[in-house]
Write an enzyme that holds these catalytic residues in place. Structure first.
Site, mmCIF file in Angstrom:
data_model
loop_
_atom_site.group_PDB
_atom_site.id
_atom_site.type_symbol
_atom_site.label_atom_id
_atom_site.label_comp_id
_atom_site.label_asym_id
_atom_site.label_seq_id
_atom_site.Cartn_x
_atom_site.Cartn_y
_atom_site.Cartn_z
ATOM 1 N N CYS A 28 -7.407 -2.760 -8.881
ATOM 2 C CA CYS A 28 -5.792 -1.945 -9.064
ATOM 3 C C CYS A 28 -4.758 -3.088 -8.494
ATOM 4 C CB CYS A 28 -5.662 -0.583 -8.412
ATOM 5 S SG CYS A 28 -5.495 -0.885 -6.497
ATOM 6 N N ASN B 24 0.880 -1.147 -0.001
ATOM 7 C CA ASN B 24 0.007 0.197 -0.003
ATOM 8 C C ASN B 24 0.755 1.154 -0.051
ATOM 9 O OD1 ASN B 24 -2.199 -1.483 2.377
ATOM 10 N ND2 ASN B 24 -2.621 -1.558 -0.012
#
Length: 245
Positions: free
Chosen positions: A184, A69
């Protein structure tokens, strides 16, 4: 809501803008926003809204910070890996504006959960959640600010079918989940692009709250990161839409 000397110092750049001014800052302080998703879009959106002085911000996310992330979710750092995204983001928001009331939920939002904000922000990464937030927004007469990003392309819009009779909702534009839909984490995404989209979502919230400019109601902002050429296309209300008709 009376502005304190601290408010005036903090928000003087907004007060200087004729489209916002002191009354607009007061509206921002009195506003409430619910954000579904504390990741790549919800993070920058929430940070800018807290900095703008939004009075109440609610965050929903059940995920934990993963090292992958950090390439785009700038609200987190290496020390946050393994910790709840909603909790960490809420702490960052409180740090940005201690006078704002920040509420966070370590839950995956669903239709069974109430959303407290007068404006709903869809910063999720899947179609079922987008459709669910859209339906709630329409049924409760609230606008939904939507954003998405994948690869080099981003999009932002405001769906206000429950507020304006002629405005389309999200399902008017995307009636069913596309058969080739990919997240994504399956196709990749440029980190800086998610920051642009999240910031644009925050801008739309500020416009909705203060009445400044023209929100993206009935329009979709498309951002081509490779070409550097944003464009806006019109969206039409679907008379057969099962969510808003």
């Amino acid at each position: 809501m009376t502005l304190t000397p601290t408010d005036i110092d903090r928000h003087q750049r907004h007060i200087m803008l004729k489209e916002i001014g002191g009354p607009g800052v007061q509206k921002l302080r009195a506003a409430s926003v619910s954000i579904v998703g504390a990741g790549a879009l919800g993070g920058p959106c929430a940070l800018y809204l807290a900095a703008a002085g939004i009075g109440q911000i609610e965050i929903w996310d059940d995920d934990l910070v993963d090292r992958s992330n950090l390439q785009r979710q700038i609200q987190f750092g290496e020390a946050d890996v393994g910790r709840p995204k909603a909790e960490i983001l809420a702490a960052r928001l409180h740090e940005a504006h201690p006078d704002s009331y920040i509420r966070w939920h370590q839950h995956r939002w669903s239709e069974s959960h109430l959303l407290a904000g007068e404006i709903l922000v869809d910063a999720s990464d899947n179609y079922p959640t987008r459709y669910a937030v859209n339906a709630i927004a329409h049924a409760t007469h609230r606008p939904m600010v939507h954003g998405a990003a994948a690869g080099w392309t981003g999009q932002v819009s405001v769906f206000a079918s429950g507020v304006q009779a002629d405005a389309p909702c999200y399902r008017c534009w995307v009636p069913e989940t596309p058969p080739d839909a990919q997240a994504c984490d399956e196709v990749g995404v440029v980190g800086a692009l998610t920051g642009i989209v999240g910031s644009a979502m925050a801008l739309e919230v500020v416009k909705l709250v203060t009445g400044a400019g023209t929100p993206l109601v009935g329009r979709l902002l498309l951002i081509d990161g490779l070409a550097g050429t944003p464009r806006t296309v019109g969206l039409k209300k679907d008379a057969t839409c099962r969510d808003c008709n």
